[in-house]
Design an enzyme around this catalytic site. Structure first.
Site, PDB file in Angstrom:
ATOM      1  N   GLN A 128      17.078 -18.778 -21.607  1.00 24.43           N
ATOM      2  CA  GLN A 128      18.157 -19.359 -20.812  1.00 24.43           C
ATOM      3  C   GLN A 128      17.606 -19.817 -19.470  1.00 24.43           C
ATOM      4  OE1 GLN A 128      21.115 -16.470 -19.598  1.00 24.43           O
ATOM      5  NE2 GLN A 128      22.750 -17.967 -19.823  1.00 24.43           N
ATOM      6  N   GLY A 129      17.596 -21.112 -19.242  1.00 22.76           N
ATOM      7  CA  GLY A 129      17.049 -21.669 -18.001  1.00 22.76           C
ATOM      8  C   GLY A 129      18.159 -22.008 -17.029  1.00 22.76           C
ATOM      9  N   TYR A 130      18.748 -20.983 -16.425  1.00 28.07           N
ATOM     10  CA  TYR A 130      19.812 -21.194 -15.444  1.00 28.07           C
ATOM     11  C   TYR A 130      19.285 -20.936 -14.030  1.00 28.07           C
ATOM     12  CZ  TYR A 130      23.703 -21.159 -18.878  1.00 28.07           C
ATOM     13  OH  TYR A 130      24.585 -21.440 -19.867  1.00 28.07           O
ATOM     14  N   SER A 131      18.887 -19.667 -13.766  1.00 27.93           N
ATOM     15  CA  SER A 131      18.563 -19.255 -12.392  1.00 27.93           C
ATOM     16  C   SER A 131      17.363 -19.999 -11.842  1.00 27.93           C
ATOM     17  CB  SER A 131      18.260 -17.753 -12.355  1.00 27.93           C
ATOM     18  OG  SER A 131      19.310 -17.030 -12.915  1.00 27.93           O
ATOM     19  N   SER A 163      14.091 -14.832 -19.124  1.00 31.25           N
ATOM     20  CA  SER A 163      13.676 -13.775 -20.053  1.00 31.25           C
ATOM     21  C   SER A 163      13.125 -14.371 -21.337  1.00 31.25           C
ATOM     22  CB  SER A 163      14.860 -12.868 -20.395  1.00 31.25           C
ATOM     23  OG  SER A 163      15.427 -12.327 -19.230  1.00 31.25           O
ATOM     24  N   GLU A 246      30.922 -14.855 -25.156  1.00 29.50           N
ATOM     25  CA  GLU A 246      30.463 -13.485 -25.338  1.00 29.50           C
ATOM     26  C   GLU A 246      31.282 -12.463 -24.569  1.00 29.50           C
ATOM     27  OE1 GLU A 246      26.934 -13.091 -22.058  1.00 29.50           O
ATOM     28  OE2 GLU A 246      26.603 -12.506 -24.107  1.00 29.50           O
ATOM     29  N   GLU A 379      27.264  -6.491  -6.467  1.00 29.05           N
ATOM     30  CA  GLU A 379      28.040  -6.981  -5.318  1.00 29.05           C
ATOM     31  C   GLU A 379      29.001  -8.083  -5.779  1.00 29.05           C
ATOM     32  OE1 GLU A 379      24.739  -6.604  -5.279  1.00 29.05           O
ATOM     33  OE2 GLU A 379      24.503  -4.978  -3.839  1.00 29.05           O
TER      34      GLU A 379
HETATM   35  C1  LIG Z   1      16.407  -8.345 -16.132  1.00 29.50           C
HETATM   36  C2  LIG Z   1      16.888  -9.713 -15.724  1.00 29.50           C
HETATM   37  C3  LIG Z   1      16.890 -10.741 -16.655  1.00 29.50           C
HETATM   38  C4  LIG Z   1      17.318 -12.018 -16.290  1.00 29.50           C
HETATM   39  N1  LIG Z   1      17.267 -13.012 -17.232  1.00 29.50           N
HETATM   40  C5  LIG Z   1      17.635 -14.269 -16.880  1.00 29.50           C
HETATM   41  C6  LIG Z   1      17.494 -15.353 -17.813  1.00 29.50           C
HETATM   42  O1  LIG Z   1      17.025 -15.161 -18.944  1.00 29.50           O
HETATM   43  N2  LIG Z   1      17.837 -16.603 -17.417  1.00 29.50           N
HETATM   44  C7  LIG Z   1      18.355 -16.847 -16.175  1.00 29.50           C
HETATM   45  O2  LIG Z   1      18.686 -17.996 -15.901  1.00 29.50           O
HETATM   46  N3  LIG Z   1      18.481 -15.850 -15.249  1.00 29.50           N
HETATM   47  C8  LIG Z   1      18.129 -14.577 -15.579  1.00 29.50           C
HETATM   48  N4  LIG Z   1      18.233 -13.549 -14.647  1.00 29.50           N
HETATM   49  C9  LIG Z   1      18.648 -13.890 -13.284  1.00 29.50           C
HETATM   50  C10 LIG Z   1      19.971 -13.325 -12.841  1.00 29.50           C
HETATM   51  O3  LIG Z   1      21.027 -14.031 -13.423  1.00 29.50           O
HETATM   52  C11 LIG Z   1      19.990 -13.405 -11.309  1.00 29.50           C
HETATM   53  O4  LIG Z   1      18.985 -12.519 -10.830  1.00 29.50           O
HETATM   54  C12 LIG Z   1      21.322 -13.007 -10.727  1.00 29.50           C
HETATM   55  O5  LIG Z   1      22.306 -13.946 -11.027  1.00 29.50           O
HETATM   56  C13 LIG Z   1      21.242 -12.836  -9.197  1.00 29.50           C
HETATM   57  O6  LIG Z   1      20.702 -13.969  -8.601  1.00 29.50           O
HETATM   58  P1  LIG Z   1      19.466 -13.877  -7.589  1.00 29.50           P
HETATM   59  O7  LIG Z   1      18.429 -12.996  -8.187  1.00 29.50           O
HETATM   60  O8  LIG Z   1      19.087 -15.276  -7.233  1.00 29.50           O
HETATM   61  O9  LIG Z   1      20.033 -13.121  -6.323  1.00 29.50           O
HETATM   62  P2  LIG Z   1      20.897 -13.764  -5.145  1.00 29.50           P
HETATM   63  O10 LIG Z   1      22.051 -14.497  -5.710  1.00 29.50           O
HETATM   64  O11 LIG Z   1      19.993 -14.483  -4.210  1.00 29.50           O
HETATM   65  O12 LIG Z   1      21.431 -12.458  -4.443  1.00 29.50           O
HETATM   66  C14 LIG Z   1      20.633 -11.679  -3.528  1.00 29.50           C
HETATM   67  C15 LIG Z   1      21.490 -10.520  -3.039  1.00 29.50           C
HETATM   68  O13 LIG Z   1      22.628 -11.028  -2.315  1.00 29.50           O
HETATM   69  C16 LIG Z   1      23.822 -10.533  -2.904  1.00 29.50           C
HETATM   70  N5  LIG Z   1      24.855 -11.577  -2.879  1.00 29.50           N
HETATM   71  C17 LIG Z   1      24.728 -12.880  -3.248  1.00 29.50           C
HETATM   72  N6  LIG Z   1      25.903 -13.525  -3.143  1.00 29.50           N
HETATM   73  C18 LIG Z   1      26.805 -12.611  -2.701  1.00 29.50           C
HETATM   74  C19 LIG Z   1      28.200 -12.657  -2.420  1.00 29.50           C
HETATM   75  N7  LIG Z   1      28.909 -13.786  -2.558  1.00 29.50           N
HETATM   76  N8  LIG Z   1      28.812 -11.504  -2.011  1.00 29.50           N
HETATM   77  C20 LIG Z   1      28.107 -10.343  -1.870  1.00 29.50           C
HETATM   78  N9  LIG Z   1      26.773 -10.243  -2.120  1.00 29.50           N
HETATM   79  C21 LIG Z   1      26.133 -11.359  -2.534  1.00 29.50           C
HETATM   80  C22 LIG Z   1      23.448 -10.175  -4.335  1.00 29.50           C
HETATM   81  O14 LIG Z   1      24.322  -9.201  -4.874  1.00 29.50           O
HETATM   82  C23 LIG Z   1      22.028  -9.658  -4.164  1.00 29.50           C
HETATM   83  O15 LIG Z   1      22.040  -8.316  -3.776  1.00 29.50           O
HETATM   84  C24 LIG Z   1      17.793 -12.270 -14.977  1.00 29.50           C
HETATM   85  C25 LIG Z   1      17.786 -11.230 -14.032  1.00 29.50           C
HETATM   86  C26 LIG Z   1      17.334  -9.963 -14.388  1.00 29.50           C
HETATM   87  C27 LIG Z   1      17.327  -8.891 -13.354  1.00 29.50           C
END
Ligand SMILES: Cc1cc2nc3c(=O)[nH]c(=O)nc-3n(C[C@H](O)[C@H](O)[C@H](O)COP(=O)(O)OP(=O)(O)OC[C@H]3O[C@@H](n4cnc5c(N)ncnc54)[C@H](O)[C@@H]3O)c2cc1C
Length: 396
Positions: A128-131, A163, A246, A379
């Site tokens: 999944q290429g989202y983040s 992932s 899902e 959060e």
């Molecule tokens: C094990 C694992 C597998 C993953 N697999 C995939 C994958 O296959 N494909 C994919 O696309 N992504 C994947 N992800 C990414 C995941 O979706 C993101 O890590 C997640 O959405 C958080 O985004 P970020 O890491 O950019 O953190 P950020 O969004 O930058 O957040 C940083 C911090 O700020 C806080 N924060 C941000 N916005 C707010 C708000 N509005 N209010 C309060 N707090 C806030 C967050 O809670 C966090 O503590 C995976 C992540 C993990 C850990």
């Protein structure tokens, strides 16, 4: 809440249970010891192929596409039986639970013919290429760019946390096709072949030593126009549709991981062949295990209550956030408890000759830290609960 099943559902469960027991006896899904990711993926593909052969893969997909057209309750029964028998999580879960249903609902006939069956058989793995580095919680801020050039889009940008990208044949990718419209409107969903020029996968090493997720760099990657899912500019709607597919059963899928771990932890504490005092002789450890069991049952029953509401015609709502939050935190608590039981031996990683159960518990504990981040951080879940359940004012 009605816990009873119809005769048909009981028959479904009986058939599945005896098939799973037979496969377990044949060793079809391996042991509980930690293995490296290559082995996990290899065995996972074999296990999913066996499920497909037995007619048990993608049961929620329509029959015409290889599923069983199973209803919500059968899907829950399926997850319950997998957990009961100790099955690992299905390796192509993302594609089975999200990509496939979206292609079935919004894909072209050609896409359905090309992609669906190898998802079921796990011949082709998806990621999944989202983040992106600048788009996680605020996914719509993504900046990977797709520009039409003849009959293909040229894609440039970077994805992160992808992932299983290193094993994936295809990626369900979000990219920006129009930077001049509001951010949710200019996004398009693509099926991207991971083996084409310009795609570079760089594994990220996690604190448990695995490299489950990756950075994916995209440089002038050409994706044919016919690989759009839905229409250009509809990517956000597709992404939301994908999540909706899902939501109803997601908690039950997640519980597969935590319930299998809990069952193994109870077994381990009872058999205890590790150094130190057996946890069953220690009242504090006994209470911890009991609490983990109570948490797990509370989670299961809460999820069933929400499911009952949906079966009566309700829509999945913000309660999904409560489930995700509680599940991820309870999973972490249980695994911290498991490592604590081992005392100093809880520090030993897989591969260490003195590590009890080959270091499985600290490995899982470190892995579980990501559960409160992935699929919406704690959060973000608390924000949803505050606003949509408790009616608090919107965060500024
Ligand atoms: C094990 C694992 C597998 C993953 N697999 C995939 C994958 O296959 N494909 C994919 O696309 N992504 C994947 N992800 C990414 C995941 O979706 C993101 O890590 C997640 O959405 C958080 O985004 P970020 O890491 O950019 O953190 P950020 O969004 O930058 O957040 C940083 C911090 O700020 C806080 N924060 C941000 N916005 C707010 C708000 N509005 N209010 C309060 N707090 C806030 C967050 O809670 C966090 O503590 C995976 C992540 C993990 C850990």
């Amino acid at each position: 809440m009605d816990f009873s099943y119809t005769a048909e559902q009981e028959a479904f469960r009986g058939e599945l249970r005896s098939w799973l027991e037979r496969k377990k006896a044949e060793g079809a899904f391996g042991g509980t010891q930690h293995r490296n990711l290559d082995e996990v993926v290899r065995d996972g593909r074999l296990w999913q192929a066996a499920l497909y052969e037995g007619g048990w893969c993608g049961i929620h997909w329509p029959r015409e596409y290889g599923g069983r057209s199973a209803g919500l309750l059968e899907q829950i029964l399926f997850q319950e039986e997998l957990a009961r028998v100790g099955s690992p999580q299905l390796i192509n879960l993302l594609a089975l639970s999200m990509v496939g249903p979206v292609i079935i609902a919004h894909g072209t006939e050609e896409q359905k013919r090309r992609y669906l069956k190898p998802i079921l058989t796990a011949e082709e793995i998806w990621c999944q290429g989202y983040s992106e580095p600048g788009a996680g919680s605020d996914l719509a801020a993504l900046s990977t760019r797709a520009v039409l050039d003849g009959d293909a889009y040229v894609i440039n940008g970077q994805k992160v946390w992808t992932s299983y990208a290193q094993y994936a044949h295809f990626c369900i990718l979000l990219a920006r096709t129009d930077p001049d419209v509001p951010k949710h409107k200019g996004i398009t969903m693509f099926i991207m072949d991971m083996r084409v020029p310009g795609v570079e996968v760089r594994p990220l090493r996690q604190m448990n030593g695995d490299s489950e997720f990756n950075e994916v760099y995209l440089e002038d990657v050409r994706v044919p126009r016919q690989n759009i899912v839905g229409k250009e500019g509809q990517g956000w709607d597709m992404a939301v549709a994908l999540l909706m597919h899902e939501r109803a059963t997601l908690t039950f899928q997640r519980q597969l991981q935590s319930r299998v771990a809990l069952r193994d932890l109870i077994r381990f504490s009872q058999e205890w062949d590790a150094p130190g005092e057996p946890p069953m002789n220690d009242p504090i450890q006994r209470q911890r295990i009991a609490q983990a069991y109570i948490d797990s049952e509370a989670m299961r029953l809460t999820a069933l209550r929400h499911l009952t509401r949906q079966l009566r015609g309700g829509q999945p709502g913000p309660e999904g956030s409560m489930e995700k939050l509680f599940w991820s935190e309870m999973y972490q608590r249980m695994l911290v408890g498991a490592v604590d039981m081992l005392g100093p031996y809880g520090n030993l990683a897989p591969g260490d000759p003195h590590a009890p159960e080959d270091g499985r518990w600290p490995h899982l504990m470190l892995y579980s830290r990501g559960r409160t981040i992935a699929a919406g951080t704690s959060e973000i879940q608390r924000g949803i609960i505050a606003q949509r359940v408790l009616g608090m004012p919107k965060d500024r």
